[in-house]
Design a protein around this motif. Structure first.
Motif, PDB file in Angstrom:
ATOM      1  N   PHE A  79      38.007  50.921  56.037  1.00 29.10           N
ATOM      2  CA  PHE A  79      36.838  51.786  55.848  1.00 29.10           C
ATOM      3  C   PHE A  79      36.370  51.745  54.392  1.00 29.10           C
ATOM      4  O   PHE A  79      35.169  51.706  54.111  1.00 29.10           O
ATOM      5  CB  PHE A  79      37.204  53.217  56.256  1.00 29.10           C
ATOM      6  CG  PHE A  79      36.016  54.113  56.465  1.00 29.10           C
ATOM      7  CD1 PHE A  79      35.207  53.977  57.577  1.00 29.10           C
ATOM      8  CD2 PHE A  79      35.714  55.115  55.547  1.00 29.10           C
ATOM      9  CE1 PHE A  79      34.119  54.811  57.781  1.00 29.10           C
ATOM     10  CE2 PHE A  79      34.627  55.947  55.740  1.00 29.10           C
ATOM     11  CZ  PHE A  79      33.827  55.795  56.863  1.00 29.10           C
ATOM     12  N   THR A  80      37.331  51.741  53.472  1.00 29.39           N
ATOM     13  CA  THR A  80      37.001  51.660  52.043  1.00 29.39           C
ATOM     14  C   THR A  80      36.326  50.328  51.724  1.00 29.39           C
ATOM     15  O   THR A  80      35.347  50.280  50.965  1.00 29.39           O
ATOM     16  CB  THR A  80      38.270  51.811  51.186  1.00 29.39           C
ATOM     17  OG1 THR A  80      38.941  53.028  51.521  1.00 29.39           O
ATOM     18  CG2 THR A  80      37.925  51.833  49.705  1.00 29.39           C
TER      19      THR A  80
ATOM     20  N   ILE B 215      38.538  53.359  41.449  1.00 26.12           N
ATOM     21  CA  ILE B 215      39.956  53.336  41.092  1.00 26.12           C
ATOM     22  C   ILE B 215      40.247  54.391  40.021  1.00 26.12           C
ATOM     23  O   ILE B 215      41.255  55.110  40.090  1.00 26.12           O
ATOM     24  CB  ILE B 215      40.366  51.934  40.587  1.00 26.12           C
ATOM     25  CG1 ILE B 215      40.310  50.926  41.731  1.00 26.12           C
ATOM     26  CG2 ILE B 215      41.764  51.960  39.977  1.00 26.12           C
ATOM     27  CD1 ILE B 215      40.501  49.489  41.287  1.00 26.12           C
ATOM     28  N   TYR B 216      39.374  54.468  39.035  1.00 26.08           N
ATOM     29  CA  TYR B 216      39.548  55.454  37.961  1.00 26.08           C
ATOM     30  C   TYR B 216      39.547  56.872  38.523  1.00 26.08           C
ATOM     31  O   TYR B 216      40.357  57.717  38.107  1.00 26.08           O
ATOM     32  CB  TYR B 216      38.426  55.292  36.939  1.00 26.08           C
ATOM     33  CG  TYR B 216      38.485  56.293  35.798  1.00 26.08           C
ATOM     34  CD1 TYR B 216      39.385  56.122  34.744  1.00 26.08           C
ATOM     35  CD2 TYR B 216      37.648  57.405  35.781  1.00 26.08           C
ATOM     36  CE1 TYR B 216      39.454  57.041  33.708  1.00 26.08           C
ATOM     37  CE2 TYR B 216      37.707  58.334  34.745  1.00 26.08           C
ATOM     38  CZ  TYR B 216      38.606  58.141  33.719  1.00 26.08           C
ATOM     39  OH  TYR B 216      38.679  59.063  32.691  1.00 26.08           O
ATOM     40  N   ALA B 217      38.653  57.133  39.483  1.00 25.03           N
ATOM     41  CA  ALA B 217      38.570  58.476  40.074  1.00 25.03           C
ATOM     42  C   ALA B 217      39.811  58.800  40.894  1.00 25.03           C
ATOM     43  O   ALA B 217      40.351  59.912  40.813  1.00 25.03           O
ATOM     44  CB  ALA B 217      37.318  58.578  40.952  1.00 25.03           C
ATOM     45  N   VAL B 218      40.282  57.824  41.662  1.00 26.94           N
ATOM     46  CA  VAL B 218      41.427  58.059  42.544  1.00 26.94           C
ATOM     47  C   VAL B 218      42.716  58.209  41.748  1.00 26.94           C
ATOM     48  O   VAL B 218      43.621  58.956  42.152  1.00 26.94           O
ATOM     49  CB  VAL B 218      41.557  56.904  43.564  1.00 26.94           C
ATOM     50  CG1 VAL B 218      42.831  57.040  44.389  1.00 26.94           C
ATOM     51  CG2 VAL B 218      40.343  56.886  44.481  1.00 26.94           C
TER      52      VAL B 218
ATOM     53  N   SER C  63      38.161  57.868  50.692  1.00 30.77           N
ATOM     54  CA  SER C  63      38.732  56.911  51.653  1.00 30.77           C
ATOM     55  C   SER C  63      39.957  56.223  51.064  1.00 30.77           C
ATOM     56  O   SER C  63      40.995  56.106  51.715  1.00 30.77           O
ATOM     57  CB  SER C  63      37.685  55.856  52.034  1.00 30.77           C
ATOM     58  OG  SER C  63      36.595  56.433  52.695  1.00 30.77           O
ATOM     59  N   LEU C  64      39.834  55.763  49.816  1.00 31.75           N
ATOM     60  CA  LEU C  64      40.969  55.123  49.152  1.00 31.75           C
ATOM     61  C   LEU C  64      42.092  56.124  48.919  1.00 31.75           C
ATOM     62  O   LEU C  64      43.281  55.793  49.076  1.00 31.75           O
ATOM     63  CB  LEU C  64      40.516  54.516  47.822  1.00 31.75           C
ATOM     64  CG  LEU C  64      41.583  53.812  46.979  1.00 31.75           C
ATOM     65  CD1 LEU C  64      42.293  52.733  47.787  1.00 31.75           C
ATOM     66  CD2 LEU C  64      40.965  53.220  45.723  1.00 31.75           C
TER      67      LEU C  64
ATOM     68  N   ALA D 251      57.093  54.485  45.837  1.00 33.71           N
ATOM     69  CA  ALA D 251      56.086  53.699  45.118  1.00 33.71           C
ATOM     70  C   ALA D 251      55.170  54.626  44.332  1.00 33.71           C
ATOM     71  O   ALA D 251      54.681  55.627  44.851  1.00 33.71           O
ATOM     72  CB  ALA D 251      55.274  52.855  46.094  1.00 33.71           C
ATOM     73  N   SER D 252      54.912  54.306  43.090  1.00 32.84           N
ATOM     74  CA  SER D 252      54.057  55.144  42.255  1.00 32.84           C
ATOM     75  C   SER D 252      52.590  54.979  42.645  1.00 32.84           C
ATOM     76  O   SER D 252      52.203  54.032  43.341  1.00 32.84           O
ATOM     77  CB  SER D 252      54.227  54.774  40.781  1.00 32.84           C
ATOM     78  OG  SER D 252      53.738  53.465  40.532  1.00 32.84           O
ATOM     79  N   LYS D 253      51.770  55.908  42.171  1.00 34.53           N
ATOM     80  CA  LYS D 253      50.338  55.870  42.465  1.00 34.53           C
ATOM     81  C   LYS D 253      49.705  54.607  41.891  1.00 34.53           C
ATOM     82  O   LYS D 253      48.877  53.953  42.542  1.00 34.53           O
ATOM     83  CB  LYS D 253      49.663  57.113  41.887  1.00 34.53           C
ATOM     84  CG  LYS D 253      48.302  57.420  42.459  1.00 34.53           C
ATOM     85  CD  LYS D 253      47.822  58.789  41.996  1.00 34.53           C
ATOM     86  CE  LYS D 253      46.573  59.215  42.733  1.00 34.53           C
ATOM     87  NZ  LYS D 253      46.120  60.576  42.335  1.00 34.53           N
ATOM     88  N   MET D 254      50.091  54.238  40.677  1.00 37.87           N
ATOM     89  CA  MET D 254      49.552  53.051  40.037  1.00 37.87           C
ATOM     90  C   MET D 254      49.944  51.784  40.800  1.00 37.87           C
ATOM     91  O   MET D 254      49.129  50.871  40.976  1.00 37.87           O
ATOM     92  CB  MET D 254      50.036  52.963  38.588  1.00 37.87           C
ATOM     93  CG  MET D 254      49.567  51.703  37.867  1.00 37.87           C
ATOM     94  SD  MET D 254      47.758  51.527  37.837  1.00 37.87           S
ATOM     95  CE  MET D 254      47.346  52.767  36.598  1.00 37.87           C
ATOM     96  N   THR D 255      51.167  51.739  41.275  1.00 39.09           N
ATOM     97  CA  THR D 255      51.625  50.577  42.036  1.00 39.09           C
ATOM     98  C   THR D 255      50.803  50.385  43.302  1.00 39.09           C
ATOM     99  O   THR D 255      50.368  49.273  43.627  1.00 39.09           O
ATOM    100  CB  THR D 255      53.115  50.715  42.406  1.00 39.09           C
ATOM    101  OG1 THR D 255      53.899  50.823  41.211  1.00 39.09           O
ATOM    102  CG2 THR D 255      53.588  49.519  43.212  1.00 39.09           C
ATOM    103  N   LYS D 256      50.576  51.494  44.015  1.00 39.45           N
ATOM    104  CA  LYS D 256      49.787  51.411  45.257  1.00 39.45           C
ATOM    105  C   LYS D 256      48.346  50.986  44.956  1.00 39.45           C
ATOM    106  O   LYS D 256      47.754  50.204  45.699  1.00 39.45           O
ATOM    107  CB  LYS D 256      49.820  52.751  45.984  1.00 39.45           C
ATOM    108  CG  LYS D 256      51.176  53.105  46.594  1.00 39.45           C
ATOM    109  CD  LYS D 256      51.077  54.222  47.594  1.00 39.45           C
ATOM    110  CE  LYS D 256      50.909  55.577  46.944  1.00 39.45           C
ATOM    111  NZ  LYS D 256      52.170  56.097  46.388  1.00 39.45           N
ATOM    112  N   LEU D 257      47.802  51.493  43.860  1.00 41.52           N
ATOM    113  CA  LEU D 257      46.437  51.109  43.493  1.00 41.52           C
ATOM    114  C   LEU D 257      46.349  49.629  43.142  1.00 41.52           C
ATOM    115  O   LEU D 257      45.393  48.941  43.527  1.00 41.52           O
ATOM    116  CB  LEU D 257      45.952  51.954  42.300  1.00 41.52           C
ATOM    117  CG  LEU D 257      45.328  53.317  42.615  1.00 41.52           C
ATOM    118  CD1 LEU D 257      45.036  54.072  41.329  1.00 41.52           C
ATOM    119  CD2 LEU D 257      44.050  53.162  43.425  1.00 41.52           C
ATOM    120  N   LEU D 258      47.336  49.127  42.414  1.00 41.16           N
ATOM    121  CA  LEU D 258      47.333  47.720  42.003  1.00 41.16           C
ATOM    122  C   LEU D 258      47.478  46.780  43.198  1.00 41.16           C
ATOM    123  O   LEU D 258      46.976  45.655  43.180  1.00 41.16           O
ATOM    124  CB  LEU D 258      48.465  47.469  41.001  1.00 41.16           C
ATOM    125  CG  LEU D 258      48.286  48.096  39.617  1.00 41.16           C
ATOM    126  CD1 LEU D 258      49.535  47.873  38.762  1.00 41.16           C
ATOM    127  CD2 LEU D 258      47.058  47.522  38.913  1.00 41.16           C
TER     128      LEU D 258
END
Length: 368
Positions: A102-103, A136-139, A292-293, A307-314
């Motif tokens: 969806f994202t 990404i910055y917002a999430v 959505s993200l 898993a950290s938030k940054m890891t999931k984002l990357l």
């Protein structure tokens, strides 16, 4: 069991209501009139919206009641309590994957529309990348802060939409509404199916209900948040048909933006109202994509808690970006959106609805 949330990590009824309304009113509102006009005749499409909206309100009541029945518990926790832990992992994983797709769809859609109306000479890949970085910055920031951002943006978007309707009152041709009630029931049903996809998004209540400071108000907030787009869609569709006619509406890629072009600003001091309309509308699309993200990541948190938030984002961000540009043209993007909508409807709405029935049948309670 989830840990108790601090006051700064909780949300109120209005925050959930505006978040659901913003989630629904995003890219869908730009194409809704076209999808309905393609299957109905003249102004009959409002009946399709009423049918789809009524079903959406019923479903959001079911899902919000399910979430409110297990206050302060995550989606994974109450699904596991009702249907077993393996089922909890499976449904949460499907929820996360659905929101990943969806994202990607939202990202590609906003890139396409932005290139078409604002930056026609800028490569679409660069537009998508720039938008993705902002998301990404917002999430990466505060989840509650992201939800509260809806309270800031939504009134502005609502004001611009209302202004566009008022400025088009003088352009409406009542002859475009006639004759009425000439679409057969098959056309109405097809229109309801097409407009139903524009109501997707209210299921975020399953993820964000655990943040509610007063869980007993979850159902009320979710229903009100769905009723706002419900009413907006009906009014917007009638105005669009009145201004553009149903034949023209069915042929335009983004009839809502074209509708904004017809706005007659008194004194002609502002000639391109559609630019303002779309620029403001990007606020809602931004919030929708970010949520959505965030929902995708929140679902994964239950599956891979270490898993950290940054890891999931990357990991997720490049994947989302690549998926978003798989469709080669607008036709493929529409087909991609239809497939995602069906998958999303089944995984994030119908399966949890069946879980709700199972919970009632088994009389499962939060305390076990």
């Amino acid at each position: 069991m989830s840990k108790p949330l601090g006051h700064e990590q909780e949300i109120e009824e209005k925050e959930l209501m505006y978040s659901i309304a913003s989630m629904i009113l995003s890219v869908g509102v730009l194409t809704l009139p076209r999808n309905i006009a393609a299957t109905t005749r003249y102004s009959d499409g409002w009946m399709s919206i009423v049918l789809a909206g009524t079903i959406a309100v019923a479903l959001v009541w079911i899902l919000s009641t399910l979430a409110a029945s297990f206050p302060k518990q995550s989606y994974f926790e109450f699904i596991s309590r009702i249907a077993s832990r393996p089922v909890g992992y499976m449904l949460t994983g499907l929820f996360s994957f659905s929101y990943l797709l969806f994202t990607a769809f939202e990202l590609r859609s906003v890139a396409d529309v932005t290139k078409h109306y604002l930056f026609d000479k800028t490569p679409i890949e660069f537009i998508g990348l720039a938008f993705m970085l902002v998301v990404i910055y917002a999430v990466y920031g505060s989840r509650v802060g992201l939800l509260r951002l809806n309270m800031l943006f939504f009134p502005i978007v609502g004001a611009v939409l209302t202004l566009s309707l008022l400025l088009n009152v003088g352009v409406v041709d009542v002859n475009h509404f006639k004759p009425m009630f000439v679409t057969d029931w098959k056309g109405i049903m097809k229109g309801a199916q097409a407009s139903g996809f524009s109501f997707l998004g209210f299921e975020i209540v399953l993820m964000y209900a655990m943040l509610m400071k007063n869980p007993q108000r979850t159902v009320k907030a979710a229903v009100k948040g769905t009723m706002i787009p419900f009413a907006t869609y009906i009014v917007l569709y009638i105005f669009t048909i009145g201004v553009l006619s149903y034949r023209n509406t069915a042929e335009l890629a983004f009839p809502t933006v074209e509708f904004a072009k017809e706005a007659e600003v008194p004194g002609a001091f502002f000639e391109r109202f559609e630019s303002l309309f779309f620029t403001i509308w990007i606020m809602t699309i931004f919030n929708t994509t970010a949520m959505s993200l965030d929902v995708c990541m929140l679902s994964l948190k239950s599956i891979v808690p270490k898993a950290s938030k940054m890891t999931k984002l990357l990991v997720l961000s490049p994947l989302i970006y690549l998926i978003s540009f798989v469709p080669q043209d607008n036709s493929e993007l529409n087909s991609f959106g239809t497939v995602i909508s069906f998958f999303h409807f089944m995984c994030c709405i119908m399966l949890p609805a069946f879980i709700f029935i199972a919970a009632k049948w088994r009389k499962v309670k939060p305390d076990g």
